[in-house]
Write a protein that holds these residues in place. Sequence first.
Motif, PDB file in Angstrom:
ATOM      1  N   ALA A 113       0.837  -1.208   0.000  1.00 56.47           N
ATOM      2  CA  ALA A 113       0.000   0.000   0.000  1.00 56.47           C
ATOM      3  C   ALA A 113       0.866   1.250   0.000  1.00 56.47           C
ATOM      4  O   ALA A 113       0.579   2.234  -0.697  1.00 56.47           O
ATOM      5  CB  ALA A 113      -0.922  -0.013   1.216  1.00 56.47           C
ATOM      6  N   PHE A 114       1.938   1.229   0.781  1.00 51.40           N
ATOM      7  CA  PHE A 114       2.872   2.357   0.814  1.00 51.40           C
ATOM      8  C   PHE A 114       3.508   2.567  -0.554  1.00 51.40           C
ATOM      9  O   PHE A 114       3.613   3.702  -1.043  1.00 51.40           O
ATOM     10  CB  PHE A 114       3.951   2.094   1.868  1.00 51.40           C
ATOM     11  N   LEU A 115       3.913   1.478  -1.191  1.00 57.90           N
ATOM     12  CA  LEU A 115       4.549   1.568  -2.506  1.00 57.90           C
ATOM     13  C   LEU A 115       3.586   2.126  -3.547  1.00 57.90           C
ATOM     14  O   LEU A 115       3.953   3.005  -4.338  1.00 57.90           O
ATOM     15  CB  LEU A 115       5.046   0.181  -2.928  1.00 57.90           C
ATOM     16  N   LEU A 116       2.358   1.641  -3.555  1.00 54.53           N
ATOM     17  CA  LEU A 116       1.380   2.128  -4.527  1.00 54.53           C
ATOM     18  C   LEU A 116       1.046   3.603  -4.289  1.00 54.53           C
ATOM     19  O   LEU A 116       0.839   4.354  -5.245  1.00 54.53           O
ATOM     20  CB  LEU A 116       0.110   1.276  -4.462  1.00 54.53           C
ATOM     21  N   THR A 117       0.997   4.024  -3.032  1.00 57.15           N
ATOM     22  CA  THR A 117       0.767   5.435  -2.736  1.00 57.15           C
ATOM     23  C   THR A 117       1.909   6.293  -3.266  1.00 57.15           C
ATOM     24  O   THR A 117       1.691   7.380  -3.822  1.00 57.15           O
ATOM     25  CB  THR A 117       0.610   5.655  -1.221  1.00 57.15           C
ATOM     26  N   SER A 118       3.132   5.787  -3.118  1.00 51.88           N
ATOM     27  CA  SER A 118       4.282   6.534  -3.631  1.00 51.88           C
ATOM     28  C   SER A 118       4.252   6.611  -5.155  1.00 51.88           C
ATOM     29  O   SER A 118       4.619   7.634  -5.739  1.00 51.88           O
ATOM     30  CB  SER A 118       5.596   5.888  -3.158  1.00 51.88           C
ATOM     31  N   PHE A 119       3.799   5.525  -5.805  1.00 55.87           N
ATOM     32  CA  PHE A 119       3.642   5.556  -7.262  1.00 55.87           C
ATOM     33  C   PHE A 119       2.610   6.607  -7.671  1.00 55.87           C
ATOM     34  O   PHE A 119       2.791   7.322  -8.654  1.00 55.87           O
ATOM     35  CB  PHE A 119       3.195   4.176  -7.771  1.00 55.87           C
ATOM     36  N   TYR A 120       1.525   6.660  -6.921  1.00 58.28           N
ATOM     37  CA  TYR A 120       0.447   7.617  -7.205  1.00 58.28           C
ATOM     38  C   TYR A 120       0.969   9.051  -7.106  1.00 58.28           C
ATOM     39  O   TYR A 120       0.727   9.880  -7.998  1.00 58.28           O
ATOM     40  CB  TYR A 120      -0.684   7.368  -6.211  1.00 58.28           C
ATOM     41  N   PHE A 121       1.691   9.324  -6.053  1.00 60.09           N
ATOM     42  CA  PHE A 121       2.240  10.674  -5.845  1.00 60.09           C
ATOM     43  C   PHE A 121       3.278  11.011  -6.911  1.00 60.09           C
ATOM     44  O   PHE A 121       3.243  12.082  -7.528  1.00 60.09           O
ATOM     45  CB  PHE A 121       2.857  10.761  -4.454  1.00 60.09           C
ATOM     46  N   ASN A 122       4.189  10.094  -7.147  1.00 58.72           N
ATOM     47  CA  ASN A 122       5.244  10.337  -8.130  1.00 58.72           C
ATOM     48  C   ASN A 122       4.663  10.481  -9.535  1.00 58.72           C
ATOM     49  O   ASN A 122       5.078  11.354 -10.312  1.00 58.72           O
ATOM     50  CB  ASN A 122       6.264   9.193  -8.087  1.00 58.72           C
ATOM     51  N   GLY A 123       3.692   9.630  -9.877  1.00 54.14           N
ATOM     52  CA  GLY A 123       3.067   9.691 -11.191  1.00 54.14           C
ATOM     53  C   GLY A 123       2.319  10.994 -11.407  1.00 54.14           C
ATOM     54  O   GLY A 123       2.360  11.579 -12.495  1.00 54.14           O
ATOM     55  N   THR A 124       1.634  11.465 -10.369  1.00 53.83           N
ATOM     56  CA  THR A 124       0.907  12.731 -10.471  1.00 53.83           C
ATOM     57  C   THR A 124       1.861  13.896 -10.670  1.00 53.83           C
ATOM     58  O   THR A 124       1.612  14.802 -11.485  1.00 53.83           O
ATOM     59  CB  THR A 124       0.060  12.962  -9.216  1.00 53.83           C
ATOM     60  N   SER A 125       2.975  13.884  -9.949  1.00 49.53           N
ATOM     61  CA  SER A 125       3.955  14.958 -10.111  1.00 49.53           C
ATOM     62  C   SER A 125       4.541  14.937 -11.514  1.00 49.53           C
ATOM     63  O   SER A 125       4.811  15.999 -12.098  1.00 49.53           O
ATOM     64  CB  SER A 125       5.065  14.829  -9.063  1.00 49.53           C
ATOM     65  N   PHE A 126       4.708  13.755 -12.067  1.00 49.50           N
ATOM     66  CA  PHE A 126       5.252  13.619 -13.423  1.00 49.50           C
ATOM     67  C   PHE A 126       4.272  14.144 -14.472  1.00 49.50           C
ATOM     68  O   PHE A 126       4.638  14.930 -15.353  1.00 49.50           O
ATOM     69  CB  PHE A 126       5.574  12.141 -13.676  1.00 49.50           C
TER      70      PHE A 126
END
Length: 207
Positions: A113-126
């Motif tokens: 869950a932590f990893l997917l949240t980080s993907f979500y944040f990083n992807g949005t910033s990208f």
Amino acid sequence: MLDAHIRPLIDPPLNAAGRQLAGLGIGANTVTLLGLAIGLVAAAMIALGAPLWALVPLVVSRLADGLDGAVARASHKTDYGGYLDIVCDFLFYGAVPLAFVIHDPAANGLAGAFLLTSFYFNGTSFLGYAILAEKREMETSAQGSKSLYFSNGLLEGTETIGFFVLICLFEPFFAPLAWIFGTLCFATGALRLWAAQSIFTNDRETE
């Protein structure tokens, strides 16, 4: 971080293969969807407890991800093709951690869950950065010819695929590796936000 260094090595063979496929009438979008399908097969194999076997379709899927752009360059690039490519990439990137959670929710659930949240944040910033860069007609070719503006970062496609290979090889260590990689993803997104502030800050603020 490594994408710009990898491109000169992989682009020549990919471009040659792309020209051959384009000559056979195979479209870039077909390659994109085929790559996604193979990637989802890899995720299903992980969920079923066969991460080592999943390495083969996982690597093939990512080769297809690089090949679709080569086919597009050899035939006809479209905005939709670039859009489809990034959507399929994000689906694949989310499916692999989810597969590890499905396989062992007790051991991998929180870290996943932590990893997917980080993907979500990083992807949005990208993606947000890409939208603003397009408005300002910014261009970059460091990651190759792209339909979207690709901002660099600590973690890019090369590092993510390397991480996926690592967790498939060492499945019992998924949780600690996910915590580490997720933290680096958050750092990547935060650094991109910091960089965007100096580039996109205007006298008039908009939402």
